[in-house]
Write a protein that holds these residues in place. Structure first.
Motif, PDB file in Angstrom:
ATOM      1  N   SER A 100      -6.909  22.705  -5.365  1.00  0.00           N
ATOM      2  CA  SER A 100      -7.983  22.437  -6.324  1.00  0.00           C
ATOM      3  C   SER A 100      -7.537  21.445  -7.405  1.00  0.00           C
ATOM      4  N   ALA A 101      -6.239  21.335  -7.645  1.00  0.00           N
ATOM      5  CA  ALA A 101      -5.723  20.411  -8.655  1.00  0.00           C
ATOM      6  C   ALA A 101      -5.622  18.975  -8.132  1.00  0.00           C
ATOM      7  N   LEU A 102      -5.859  18.769  -6.844  1.00  0.00           N
ATOM      8  CA  LEU A 102      -5.795  17.422  -6.277  1.00  0.00           C
ATOM      9  C   LEU A 102      -6.777  16.468  -6.942  1.00  0.00           C
ATOM     10  N   GLU A 103      -7.921  16.993  -7.366  1.00  0.00           N
ATOM     11  CA  GLU A 103      -8.940  16.157  -8.003  1.00  0.00           C
ATOM     12  C   GLU A 103      -8.432  15.525  -9.290  1.00  0.00           C
ATOM     13  N   GLU A 104      -7.440  16.134  -9.911  1.00  0.00           N
ATOM     14  CA  GLU A 104      -6.914  15.633 -11.179  1.00  0.00           C
ATOM     15  C   GLU A 104      -5.870  14.531 -10.993  1.00  0.00           C
ATOM     16  N   MET A 105      -5.383  14.345  -9.769  1.00  0.00           N
ATOM     17  CA  MET A 105      -4.376  13.321  -9.521  1.00  0.00           C
ATOM     18  C   MET A 105      -4.983  11.933  -9.638  1.00  0.00           C
ATOM     19  N   GLN A 106      -4.203  11.004 -10.164  1.00  0.00           N
ATOM     20  CA  GLN A 106      -4.674   9.632 -10.223  1.00  0.00           C
ATOM     21  C   GLN A 106      -4.449   8.973  -8.863  1.00  0.00           C
ATOM     22  N   VAL A 107      -5.267   7.990  -8.557  1.00  0.00           N
ATOM     23  CA  VAL A 107      -5.160   7.272  -7.300  1.00  0.00           C
ATOM     24  C   VAL A 107      -3.957   6.342  -7.381  1.00  0.00           C
ATOM     25  N   GLY A 108      -3.178   6.288  -6.292  1.00  0.00           N
ATOM     26  CA  GLY A 108      -2.024   5.394  -6.240  1.00  0.00           C
ATOM     27  C   GLY A 108      -0.746   6.091  -6.662  1.00  0.00           C
ATOM     28  N   GLY A 109       0.358   5.401  -6.417  1.00  0.00           N
ATOM     29  CA  GLY A 109       1.652   5.914  -6.838  1.00  0.00           C
ATOM     30  C   GLY A 109       2.338   6.839  -5.863  1.00  0.00           C
ATOM     31  N   LEU A 110       1.763   7.018  -4.674  1.00  0.00           N
ATOM     32  CA  LEU A 110       2.376   7.923  -3.703  1.00  0.00           C
ATOM     33  C   LEU A 110       3.070   7.195  -2.546  1.00  0.00           C
ATOM     34  N   GLY A 111       2.987   5.873  -2.515  1.00  0.00           N
ATOM     35  CA  GLY A 111       3.497   5.109  -1.377  1.00  0.00           C
ATOM     36  C   GLY A 111       4.954   5.379  -1.044  1.00  0.00           C
ATOM     37  N   LEU A 112       5.842   5.199  -2.014  1.00  0.00           N
ATOM     38  CA  LEU A 112       7.268   5.437  -1.761  1.00  0.00           C
ATOM     39  C   LEU A 112       7.537   6.892  -1.410  1.00  0.00           C
ATOM     40  N   PHE A 113       6.870   7.793  -2.098  1.00  0.00           N
ATOM     41  CA  PHE A 113       7.018   9.224  -1.828  1.00  0.00           C
ATOM     42  C   PHE A 113       6.672   9.529  -0.372  1.00  0.00           C
ATOM     43  N   ILE A 114       5.533   9.003   0.087  1.00  0.00           N
ATOM     44  CA  ILE A 114       5.104   9.234   1.472  1.00  0.00           C
ATOM     45  C   ILE A 114       6.091   8.614   2.451  1.00  0.00           C
ATOM     46  N   MET A 115       6.496   7.370   2.191  1.00  0.00           N
ATOM     47  CA  MET A 115       7.448   6.705   3.082  1.00  0.00           C
ATOM     48  C   MET A 115       8.726   7.530   3.230  1.00  0.00           C
ATOM     49  N   ARG A 116       9.227   8.031   2.124  1.00  0.00           N
ATOM     50  CA  ARG A 116      10.471   8.796   2.161  1.00  0.00           C
ATOM     51  C   ARG A 116      10.298  10.160   2.827  1.00  0.00           C
ATOM     52  N   LYS A 117       9.103  10.742   2.721  1.00  0.00           N
ATOM     53  CA  LYS A 117       8.850  12.058   3.328  1.00  0.00           C
ATOM     54  C   LYS A 117       8.690  11.979   4.849  1.00  0.00           C
ATOM     55  N   VAL A 118       8.051  10.922   5.347  1.00  0.00           N
ATOM     56  CA  VAL A 118       7.755  10.880   6.783  1.00  0.00           C
ATOM     57  C   VAL A 118       8.825  10.155   7.600  1.00  0.00           C
ATOM     58  N   MET A 119       9.698   9.397   6.940  1.00  0.00           N
ATOM     59  CA  MET A 119      10.763   8.682   7.643  1.00  0.00           C
ATOM     60  C   MET A 119      12.092   9.395   7.408  1.00  0.00           C
ATOM     61  N   ASP A 120      13.040   9.200   8.315  1.00  0.00           N
ATOM     62  CA  ASP A 120      14.355   9.811   8.143  1.00  0.00           C
ATOM     63  C   ASP A 120      15.224   9.030   7.161  1.00  0.00           C
ATOM     64  N   ARG A 121      15.030   7.701   7.118  1.00  0.00           N
ATOM     65  CA  ARG A 121      15.766   6.858   6.175  1.00  0.00           C
ATOM     66  C   ARG A 121      14.863   5.721   5.713  1.00  0.00           C
ATOM     67  N   VAL A 122      14.953   5.387   4.431  1.00  0.00           N
ATOM     68  CA  VAL A 122      14.243   4.238   3.856  1.00  0.00           C
ATOM     69  C   VAL A 122      15.253   3.499   2.990  1.00  0.00           C
ATOM     70  N   ARG A 123      15.413   2.210   3.266  1.00  0.00           N
ATOM     71  CA  ARG A 123      16.395   1.406   2.544  1.00  0.00           C
ATOM     72  C   ARG A 123      15.737   0.108   2.082  1.00  0.00           C
ATOM     73  N   PHE A 124      16.084  -0.326   0.883  1.00  0.00           N
ATOM     74  CA  PHE A 124      15.550  -1.565   0.326  1.00  0.00           C
ATOM     75  C   PHE A 124      16.679  -2.556   0.098  1.00  0.00           C
ATOM     76  N   GLN A 125      16.337  -3.832   0.249  1.00  0.00           N
ATOM     77  CA  GLN A 125      17.302  -4.892  -0.041  1.00  0.00           C
ATOM     78  C   GLN A 125      16.551  -6.044  -0.702  1.00  0.00           C
ATOM     79  N   PHE A 126      17.140  -6.593  -1.738  1.00  0.00           N
ATOM     80  CA  PHE A 126      16.528  -7.695  -2.471  1.00  0.00           C
ATOM     81  C   PHE A 126      17.592  -8.769  -2.668  1.00  0.00           C
ATOM     82  N   ASP A 127      17.300  -9.993  -2.249  1.00  0.00           N
ATOM     83  CA  ASP A 127      18.225 -11.097  -2.466  1.00  0.00           C
ATOM     84  C   ASP A 127      17.446 -12.404  -2.545  1.00  0.00           C
ATOM     85  N   GLU A 128      18.155 -13.524  -2.512  1.00  0.00           N
ATOM     86  CA  GLU A 128      17.512 -14.826  -2.670  1.00  0.00           C
ATOM     87  C   GLU A 128      16.559 -15.175  -1.533  1.00  0.00           C
TER      88      GLU A 128
END
Length: 149
Positions: A100-128
């Motif tokens: 019942s508290a789901l209605e109070e959640m704001q839309v968005g912000g769950l992407g990384l959480f979902i990715m990490r929950k459904v995958m065994d590993r999530v890794r990021f890399q940032f370079d030139e």
């Protein structure tokens, strides 16, 4: 094993389903069932949405997509040349204790959480050369039969 496919898509919201279909076909080749394929394409959808919304914003860009069936699992790699971000800066979302508290959640912000929950590993890399997210799901175990023991 060791099968790999790669392609490039314009970074547009209306093409996310095509990117997920591409990944889903690879997941089928890897032997994943319906539930795991859903999780893989969900993680892909969330990652692509983040790339388009946050890395590219109002700019045009491309998403380089590959999947690989390897000994380490099914690996999805997404690359972009948008604005980088630090995943450590993304706080864990507050998940409501009751439906019942789901209605109070704001839309968005769950992407990384979902990715990490459904995958065994999530890794990021940032370079030139840009940004990269690598998501791995362990391959499904082959069925065990009595004669296999």
């Amino acid at each position: 094993m060791g099968r790999k496919r790669s392609t490039v898509f314009p970074g547009r919201f209306e093409l996310i389903s095509q990117i997920c279909d591409f990944v889903g076909r690879g997941a089928t080749e890897a032997g994943f069932g319906t539930d795991d394929r859903f999780q893989l394409t969900l993680a892909c959808d969330e990652a692509c949405t983040n790339i388009i919304e946050h890395a590219y914003g109002d700019e045009e860009g491309e998403i380089f997509v590959s999947w690989e069936i390897g000994e380490d699992g099914f690996v999805i790699t997404l690359r972009d040349q948008g604005t980088p971000f630090d995943p450590a800066d993304v706080s864990e979302p507050a998940i409501p204790a009751t439906p019942s508290a789901l209605e109070e959640m704001q839309v968005g912000g769950l992407g990384l959480f979902i990715m990490r929950k459904v995958m065994d590993r999530v890794r990021f890399q940032f370079d030139e050369t840009g940004n990269m997210v690598v998501m791995t799901k362990l391959l499904p175990a082959p069925p065990q039969f009595e004669d296999d023991r």
